[in-house]
Design a protein around this motif. Structure first.
Motif, short mmCIF file in Angstrom:
data_model
loop_
_atom_site.label_atom_id
_atom_site.label_comp_id
_atom_site.label_asym_id
_atom_site.label_seq_id
_atom_site.Cartn_x
_atom_site.Cartn_y
_atom_site.Cartn_z
N ALA A 1 -0.46 -3.77 4.07
CA ALA A 1 -1.16 -3.23 5.06
C ALA A 1 -2.43 -4.08 5.08
O ALA A 1 -2.93 -4.32 3.41
CB ALA A 1 -1.35 -1.68 5.21
N ALA A 2 -4.08 -3.95 5.68
CA ALA A 2 -4.36 -4.82 4.93
C ALA A 2 -5.43 -3.27 5.45
O ALA A 2 -5.85 -2.61 6.51
CB ALA A 2 -4.98 -5.00 6.93
N ARG A 3 -6.61 -2.78 4.23
CA ARG A 3 -7.42 -2.42 4.57
C ARG A 3 -8.87 -2.33 4.44
O ARG A 3 -9.57 -3.55 3.29
CB ARG A 3 -7.63 -0.96 3.04
CG ARG A 3 -6.10 -0.29 3.48
CD ARG A 3 -5.39 0.59 2.25
NE ARG A 3 -5.45 -0.13 0.64
CZ ARG A 3 -5.16 -0.30 0.05
NH1 ARG A 3 -5.64 1.00 -0.59
NH2 ARG A 3 -4.86 -1.14 -1.61
N THR B 1 0.54 -0.97 0.18
CA THR B 1 -0.48 -0.48 0.56
C THR B 1 0.62 1.39 -0.06
O THR B 1 1.73 1.58 1.08
CB THR B 1 -0.93 0.30 0.76
OG1 THR B 1 -1.78 -0.95 0.64
CG2 THR B 1 -1.98 0.90 1.68
N ALA C 1 -4.97 2.31 7.43
CA ALA C 1 -4.91 0.78 6.80
C ALA C 1 -4.47 0.19 8.63
O ALA C 1 -3.39 0.85 9.38
CB ALA C 1 -3.90 0.78 5.59
N GLU D 1 -2.20 6.48 0.70
CA GLU D 1 -3.36 5.43 0.66
C GLU D 1 -3.79 4.89 2.31
O GLU D 1 -4.35 4.25 2.03
CB GLU D 1 -2.81 4.85 -0.37
CG GLU D 1 -3.56 5.61 -1.86
CD GLU D 1 -3.32 4.78 -3.10
OE1 GLU D 1 -3.89 3.59 -2.47
OE2 GLU D 1 -3.06 5.15 -4.12
N ALA D 2 -2.35 4.95 3.11
CA ALA D 2 -2.26 4.54 3.51
C ALA D 2 -3.03 4.16 5.17
O ALA D 2 -3.32 3.89 5.99
CB ALA D 2 -0.74 3.87 4.10
#
Length: 549
Positions: free
Chosen positions: A51-53, A6, A14, A10-11
């Motif tokens: 990362a996880a969004r 990511t 996240a 945009e993080a």
């Protein structure tokens, strides 16, 4: 949930998938990235992170674990706070845990994101013992999956139920034949007493009779009049048929036989009957030994208020071969020394305890704080040692230095080893290294206890041991109270080489920051883990030390 590399622009919001170590800062796995964290990553030369969004409808891991565990909690069960998607469930009292495997299996088959692990059904547990854990595998659970999981956990019979052991009175009839040694008779009584007391019961004064039907029946009737709520017959000769001497005595006393034999070894030759509403059992010969056998399984259910039917007994065959397995309370060779066979802790990871008792107690001079007696005359260091010995940590090693002879004398008769820190005056690290060097090579971890924390009880230490699992990343276990970090701490063996390299008047706590991704916190019910007593004024606030001058 969107997962993968990511860009930092945009993080925001996240969830960090892997620990990132920066100059002077560690961002742990699971951190929700805010602007400050993103700025730190940028300064560290990172342009993106894995990362996880979360997407619309996704429920974060801790919130999801909260929901599932709340649906599973039943009377007499408590739960920990959610951390890294995990919630642990604990017994609030000693009893028998019953697990509905169908409910647990349905939950685990629902979706790979939600898992529930429990102890085996009909397992005896002690107060504060962990009985189950809920673990959310990814960083979030789809809301639709979570709703179904909650409904599954709440519908029908509870997945988990704890049946507390009742303080029942037990009557024992011991039969005699010529040639039976007195030591065998005494051993049968003591083994039965240990079983009964481990289940919160009381053994009435036992009856000794000839190995004949009529006198056994008379003894059973006398024990009933004394208030026996369970009746046991330990025969000088093993029962071999439902019409043998012992079962016939139950019938003669006005009872009946429900079932003879069981698919559990040792314990095959057990006979189950009743006299009116009182369970009456003829014990197998192996019941004269404290080793685990089929009678333990039957008594545990009776003390928990559960009916034991012939179908129940015939269903005990799977797992009924009681060889040396992990779910045994103790290996057979050690069972004779077990004070409470039915509730003895299951064998697990071997964790030692190190008690730091070498310091010069400068802040309480001229007194040595470790030797200050409480209102019962017990020195503080002895109270600490007694608490640690009440836990499952073994061996217990006490590090001495300043006034070594007096400290060791205060601990006379206690099952501890001593490690002398010759250079204790050089600071805490010297004492720590002396203790670590005395640990046996086979241990998997060590809980480091402070000699001036007499309020930390054995069950608190056992909660740290229950959370310890280096393979799952829980290699450093730290107690907390309302978010504040305390002591004692448990360390996996892998950290001992670095701890041996520490110098100066410091311990190992600084390693927590270096290995933040290997740390697990265990919330405690009170502030004992925060309270050390190294001044006279502080000691006056400690329960039991109010009279210190």
């Amino acid at each position: 949930m969107i997962f993968g590399p990511t860009p930092l622009d945009e993080a925001r919001g996240a969830v960090l998938a892997h620990t990132v170590r920066l100059q002077g800062r560690v961002l742990k796995k699971g951190t929700v990235l805010d602007q400050a964290a993103i700025a730190a990553l940028q300064q560290g030369g990172h342009g993106s992170v894995v990362a996880a969004r979360l997407e619309p409808g996704d429920v974060p891991e801790d919130e999801a674990a909260d929901c599932v565990s709340n649906a599973l909690v039943a009377p007499l069960l408590s739960r920990s706070r959610a951390s890294t998607g995990r919630v642990n469930l604990f017994a609030e009292t000693a009893g028998l845990l019953v697990v509905d495997a169908r409910v647990v299996n349905r939950l685990n088959a629902l979706d790979e994101s939600v898992t529930v692990a429990t102890l085996a059904s009909h397992m005896p547990v002690a107060a504060k013992e962990m009985v189950a854990t809920v673990k959310v595998i990814p960083f979030a659970v789809p809301g639709s999956v979570l709703q179904v999981a909650e409904r599954m956990a709440k519908q029908g019979s509870p997945a988990l139920s704890l049946h507390p052991f009742r303080p029942l009175k037990v009557g024992l009839v011991l039969t005699e034949l010529p040639g039976v040694k007195e030591s065998v008779m005494e051993g049968a009584v003591e083994a039965t007493r240990a079983r009964v007391e481990a289940l919160c019961g009381t053994l009435l004064p036992h009856e000794r009779t000839r190995h004949e039907t009529a006198p056994i029946a008379d003894a059973l009737s006398r024990l009933r009049r004394q208030g026996a709520q369970i009746l046991l017959v330990a025969g000088a000769s093993a029962v071999v048929d439902r019409r043998d001497v012992g079962p016939a005595a139950i019938v003669r006393a006005g009872g009946h036989i429900d079932h003879f034999g069981m698919p559990v070894d040792p314990g095959n030759l057990i006979c189950l009957g009743r006299i009116e509403d009182i369970p009456a059992l003829v014990l197998p010969g192996c019941a004269k030994s404290p080793k685990l056998n089929g009678i333990d399984w039957v008594l545990q259910r009776l003390f928990a208020g559960l009916e034991v039917t012939p179908r129940d007994v015939m269903g005990m065959g799977v797992g009924g071969l009681l060889k040396e397995i992990e779910t045994r309370p103790l290996p057979r060779a050690e069972a004779a020394n077990a004070p409470a066979p039915a509730l003895a802790p299951r064998r697990g990871r071997q964790v030692a305890a190190l008690i730091m008792a070498a310091g010069r107690s400068r802040r309480m001079a001229p007194l040595n704080k470790l030797l200050v007696p409480d209102e019962q005359g017990v020195p503080m260091v002895a109270r600490v040692v007694d608490n640690v010995l009440a836990s499952r940590a073994r061996p217990v090693v006490v590090v001495t230095g300043y006034e070594r002879e007096r400290v060791e004398q205060a601990l006379t008769g206690r099952a501890v080893r001593f490690a002398q820190a010759e250079d204790y005056a050089e600071g805490l690290s010297a004492s720590l290294k002396a203790g670590l060097a005395a640990l046996p090579p086979e241990i998997e971890g060590v809980v480091i206890c402070l000699g001036d924390m007499p309020l930390v009880a054995g069950p608190m230490i056992d909660r740290l041991l229950a959370a310890f699992d280096p393979e799952e990343g829980r290699a450093i276990i730290m107690p907390t109270f309302r978010g504040k970090q305390g002591n004692p701490m448990l360390w996996a063996r892998e950290f001992l080489p670095e701890m041996m390299a520490i110098t100066g008047d410091v311990g190992a706590r600084h390693l927590v920051g270096k290995y933040a991704d290997r740390v697990a916190e265990v919330e405690m019910a009170d502030d004992a883990v925060l309270r050390d007593f190294d001044t006279t004024d502080a000691l006056k606030t400690a329960p039991g030390f109010a009279g210190v001058r």
